[in-house]
Write an enzyme that holds these catalytic residues in place. Structure first.
Site, PDB file in Angstrom:
ATOM      1  CB  SER A  26     -34.975  44.466 -78.167  1.00  0.00           C
ATOM      2  OG  SER A  26     -35.500  45.534 -78.916  1.00  0.00           O
TER       3      SER A  26
ATOM      4  CG  HIS B  26     -32.642  44.467 -82.953  1.00  0.00           C
ATOM      5  ND1 HIS B  26     -33.357  45.552 -83.367  1.00  0.00           N
ATOM      6  CD2 HIS B  26     -33.190  44.114 -81.745  1.00  0.00           C
ATOM      7  CE1 HIS B  26     -34.298  45.845 -82.468  1.00  0.00           C
ATOM      8  NE2 HIS B  26     -34.201  44.990 -81.466  1.00  0.00           N
TER       9      HIS B  26
ATOM     10  CG  HIS C  55     -37.164  48.891 -90.477  1.00  0.00           C
ATOM     11  ND1 HIS C  55     -38.393  48.392 -90.126  1.00  0.00           N
ATOM     12  CD2 HIS C  55     -36.533  49.212 -89.319  1.00  0.00           C
ATOM     13  CE1 HIS C  55     -38.494  48.420 -88.812  1.00  0.00           C
ATOM     14  NE2 HIS C  55     -37.390  48.921 -88.286  1.00  0.00           N
TER      15      HIS C  55
ATOM     16  NE  ARG D 121     -36.614  54.327 -85.356  1.00  0.00           N
ATOM     17  CZ  ARG D 121     -36.331  53.048 -85.143  1.00  0.00           C
ATOM     18  NH1 ARG D 121     -36.308  52.567 -83.912  1.00  0.00           N
ATOM     19  NH2 ARG D 121     -36.092  52.235 -86.165  1.00  0.00           N
TER      20      ARG D 121
ATOM     21  CG  ASP E  97     -29.415  51.233 -85.635  1.00  0.00           C
ATOM     22  OD1 ASP E  97     -29.442  51.749 -84.510  1.00  0.00           O
ATOM     23  OD2 ASP E  97     -30.040  50.192 -85.913  1.00  0.00           O
TER      24      ASP E  97
HETATM   25  N1  AMX Z   1     -27.889  45.892 -97.238  1.00  0.00           N
HETATM   26  C1  AMX Z   1     -27.786  44.805 -98.044  1.00  0.00           C
HETATM   27  N2  AMX Z   1     -28.776  43.927 -98.219  1.00  0.00           N
HETATM   28  C2  AMX Z   1     -29.931  44.169 -97.587  1.00  0.00           C
HETATM   29  C3  AMX Z   1     -30.136  45.274 -96.771  1.00  0.00           C
HETATM   30  C4  AMX Z   1     -29.040  46.152 -96.578  1.00  0.00           C
HETATM   31  N3  AMX Z   1     -29.090  47.211 -95.783  1.00  0.00           N
HETATM   32  N4  AMX Z   1     -31.376  45.242 -96.278  1.00  0.00           N
HETATM   33  C5  AMX Z   1     -31.950  44.124 -96.765  1.00  0.00           C
HETATM   34  N5  AMX Z   1     -31.078  43.473 -97.546  1.00  0.00           N
HETATM   35  C6  AMX Z   1     -31.261  42.168 -98.207  1.00  0.00           C
HETATM   36  C7  AMX Z   1     -31.517  41.119 -97.140  1.00  0.00           C
HETATM   37  O1  AMX Z   1     -30.304  40.687 -96.525  1.00  0.00           O
HETATM   38  C8  AMX Z   1     -32.221  40.049 -97.915  1.00  0.00           C
HETATM   39  O2  AMX Z   1     -31.249  39.328 -98.621  1.00  0.00           O
HETATM   40  P1  AMX Z   1     -31.414  37.731 -98.896  1.00  0.00           P
HETATM   41  O3  AMX Z   1     -32.648  37.608 -99.722  1.00  0.00           O
HETATM   42  O4  AMX Z   1     -30.143  37.373 -99.581  1.00  0.00           O
HETATM   43  O5  AMX Z   1     -31.550  37.094 -97.531  1.00  0.00           O
HETATM   44  C9  AMX Z   1     -33.041  40.869 -98.898  1.00  0.00           C
HETATM   45  O6  AMX Z   1     -32.415  42.166 -98.997  1.00  0.00           O
HETATM   46  C10 AMX Z   1     -34.500  41.065 -98.482  1.00  0.00           C
HETATM   47  O7  AMX Z   1     -34.525  41.578 -97.160  1.00  0.00           O
HETATM   48  P2  AMX Z   1     -35.701  42.560 -96.675  1.00  0.00           P
HETATM   49  O8  AMX Z   1     -36.970  41.806 -96.736  1.00  0.00           O
HETATM   50  O9  AMX Z   1     -35.600  43.864 -97.364  1.00  0.00           O
HETATM   51  O10 AMX Z   1     -35.244  42.840 -95.167  1.00  0.00           O
HETATM   52  P3  AMX Z   1     -35.555  41.979 -93.848  1.00  0.00           P
HETATM   53  O11 AMX Z   1     -36.904  42.369 -93.355  1.00  0.00           O
HETATM   54  O12 AMX Z   1     -35.277  40.557 -94.048  1.00  0.00           O
HETATM   55  O13 AMX Z   1     -34.406  42.544 -92.873  1.00  0.00           O
HETATM   56  C11 AMX Z   1     -33.018  44.194 -91.870  1.00  0.00           C
HETATM   57  C12 AMX Z   1     -34.436  43.832 -92.297  1.00  0.00           C
HETATM   58  C13 AMX Z   1     -33.064  45.473 -91.038  1.00  0.00           C
HETATM   59  C14 AMX Z   1     -32.436  43.065 -91.010  1.00  0.00           C
HETATM   60  C15 AMX Z   1     -32.143  44.415 -93.131  1.00  0.00           C
HETATM   61  O14 AMX Z   1     -32.649  45.511 -93.858  1.00  0.00           O
HETATM   62  C16 AMX Z   1     -30.672  44.645 -92.818  1.00  0.00           C
HETATM   63  O15 AMX Z   1     -29.926  43.674 -92.659  1.00  0.00           O
HETATM   64  N6  AMX Z   1     -30.226  45.944 -92.708  1.00  0.00           N
HETATM   65  C17 AMX Z   1     -28.861  46.252 -92.304  1.00  0.00           C
HETATM   66  C18 AMX Z   1     -28.703  46.110 -90.792  1.00  0.00           C
HETATM   67  C19 AMX Z   1     -29.440  47.206 -90.055  1.00  0.00           C
HETATM   68  O16 AMX Z   1     -29.325  48.382 -90.363  1.00  0.00           O
HETATM   69  N7  AMX Z   1     -30.176  46.817 -89.009  1.00  0.00           N
HETATM   70  C20 AMX Z   1     -30.864  47.776 -88.124  1.00  0.00           C
HETATM   71  C21 AMX Z   1     -32.363  47.784 -88.307  1.00  0.00           C
HETATM   72  C22 AMX Z   1     -33.015  48.714 -87.314  1.00  0.00           C
HETATM   73  C23 AMX Z   1     -32.841  48.204 -85.931  1.00  0.00           C
HETATM   74  O17 AMX Z   1     -33.336  47.160 -85.580  1.00  0.00           O
HETATM   75  N8  AMX Z   1     -32.114  48.885 -85.103  1.00  0.00           N
END
Ligand code: AMX
Length: 435
Positions: free
Chosen positions: A242, A272, A318, A327, A373
């Site tokens: 964002s 996000h 994250h 947070r 979140d």
């Molecule tokens: N549950 C399951 N798998 C997860 C995970 C979770 N909470 N967090 C990361 N992973 C997985 C990724 O999907 C990725 O899988 P892949 O290799 O098969 O594509 C792998 O672990 C490596 O990812 P990463 O480097 O740890 O994370 P990232 O920087 O690519 O992504 C984020 C970060 C937040 C998108 C991810 O942790 C996620 O999807 N979390 C759940 C959704 C969430 O809570 N989002 C909110 C974040 C805060 C915000 O912006 N408000």
């Protein structure tokens, strides 16, 4: 007392010189290597953006102009009788790096209340949306439509000089923030059939008014929650979807309404801002499947089942953080103070003891710890705001503070159009063919 705009006008010339000096001394230095993996990997860790309001440390979490969330809770002005920091004061801090006086904070509450009214046609746009249209889509449409009255767009058409861009950007940003409670309140009441929107009370602070528009103004604890909520969701440095989107779109000299409308479309994604909605859906499913008596073992099975189903655990992980999000901790402390016995809060606490180990064992997520979140929806639900597809709207109201502050500085510092270089896979192969 001095207004925010007057203080900013004083600070800008010195900051322009500061940036010049930094660029003169360090401009030609390199941060380090850029790897091919970063191009394919969502630019993780790539130093590419200037963002002054806040900086995120992977271990420690966010600092707003150098201040942690507990620092802000201790140092920023509060409402009479309140103990959470006022978002008005946080906006002053984000813009100036300084803590405002209580009078300056109150003056912002008044100014935002005075600017809060929506143009009639924006109200009509919202009233015509079907209640089945997601609240974030409605939110983005209304914010974008505010471009109709943009001071910046008008000044640009009239040939404003580049050095004066920040003035109308400031005016638009103030209008944007001021109008968000009326937009959010209208969406909430329309979608969930909550009756007519009351008027903004010019003697109340921003969060008290927001609470009233949502129908929770009589609950002082909920108002305190909103104050904390807006502060902690306001800004998370510049690279998140964002914030970066707002900066990127603003760099085309699109006005703050167009820029922030774009931010909201990014915030509406499940990886996000939509994650706060997803967490509640996930928790409810868990309860529906397991029943009310939820053992650690059952939670573990449910977390594993989510992962094995190819889904993410919402609220965990994250892109930058590698520890529990402060947070999350701030919200947990709020819950311990105001709702220690709430069953859903207890469930969130129980999951906190189990999910990180499962994520570690699964071995993919770089950060197994909860983010902001994982906690916010539980607090809102407790006070009766249990329409989870509205939650990201409140995140959006808050995120306007951080995006607007940087947009103003970007125009003050003459930030150029953003235009990074992209490559095709073929081009990458050629570049590195003989290296
Ligand atoms: N549950 C399951 N798998 C997860 C995970 C979770 N909470 N967090 C990361 N992973 C997985 C990724 O999907 C990725 O899988 P892949 O290799 O098969 O594509 C792998 O672990 C490596 O990812 P990463 O480097 O740890 O994370 P990232 O920087 O690519 O992504 C984020 C970060 C937040 C998108 C991810 O942790 C996620 O999807 N979390 C759940 C959704 C969430 O809570 N989002 C909110 C974040 C805060 C915000 O912006 N408000």
């Amino acid at each position: 007392t001095q207004t925010l705009k007057e203080r900013l006008a004083e600070l800008i010339p010195a900051e322009i010189e500061n940036v010049k000096a930094v660029r003169k001394e360090h401009g030609a230095k390199a941060f380090g290597q850029v790897t091919v993996d970063q191009v394919y990997g969502g630019m993780r860790g790539l130093p590419a953006l200037l963002w002054d309001g806040s900086v995120l440390d992977a271990e420690e979490g966010i600092r707003f102009r150098g201040k942690t969330i507990p620092d802000c809770q201790a140092q920023l002005p509060k409402a009479p009788g309140g103990s959470e920091p006022l978002p008005e004061a946080l906006f002053w801090l984000l813009l100036t790096g300084e803590v405002p006086t209580p009078e300056q904070t109150q003056a912002l509450s008044k100014e935002w209340a005075a600017r809060a009214q929506l143009p009639e046609f924006v109200e009509e746009i919202l009233d015509r949306c079907p209640p089945t249209l997601h609240p974030m889509t409605q939110f983005s449409m209304a914010v974008t439509a505010l471009n109709h009255d943009s001071a910046f767009a008008k000044a640009y058409q009239q040939g404003i000089s580049k050095k004066d861009y920040w003035g109308p950007t400031f005016e638009d940003s103030m209008d944007l923030i001021a109008k968000l409670p009326n937009i959010a309140g209208r969406i909430y009441r329309n979608v969930f059939g909550k009756g007519k929107l009351p008027a903004i009370d010019p003697s109340k602070d921003y969060s008290a008014n927001l609470a009233t528009l949502l129908g929770f103004g009589d609950n002082e604890a909920f108002v305190e929650l909103l104050r904390l909520y807006v502060v902690i969701h306001s800004d998370h440095e510049g690279g998140n979807v964002s914030a970066h989107t707002g900066k990127l779109v603003g760099s085309a000299l699109s006005d703050p309404f167009l820029a922030f409308g774009a931010s909201l479309n990014g915030l509406a994604g499940p990886l996000h801002g939509l994650a706060n909605q997803e967490v509640l859906i996930w928790l409810r499913k868990m309860k529906a499947q397991i029943g009310d008596d939820i053992s650690d073992e059952k939670i573990k099975e449910y977390v594993w089942a989510t992962l094995k189903g190819g889904q993410v655990i919402p609220g965990y992980g994250h892109a930058v953080l590698r520890k529990t999000d402060p947070r999350y901790t701030a919200q947990r402390e709020f819950a311990l103070k105001h709702l220690p016995d709430d069953p859903l809060f207890k469930l969130v606490g129980q999951i906190y003891k189990i999910a990180p180990d499962v994520l570690l064992e699964a071995g993919k997520a770089k950060n197994p710890w909860p983010n902001v979140d994982a906690h916010s929806g539980v607090l809102l639900t407790y006070y009766g705001l249990d329409q989870m597809n509205f939650y990201t709207v409140l995140f959006g109201v808050s995120r306007a503070f951080g995006v607007a502050a940087q947009l103003i500085w970007d125009r003050a510092l003459g930030a150029p159009l953003e235009r990074p270089k992209s490559y095709s896979t073929e081009a990458i192969k050629k570049i590195f063919a003989n290296k």
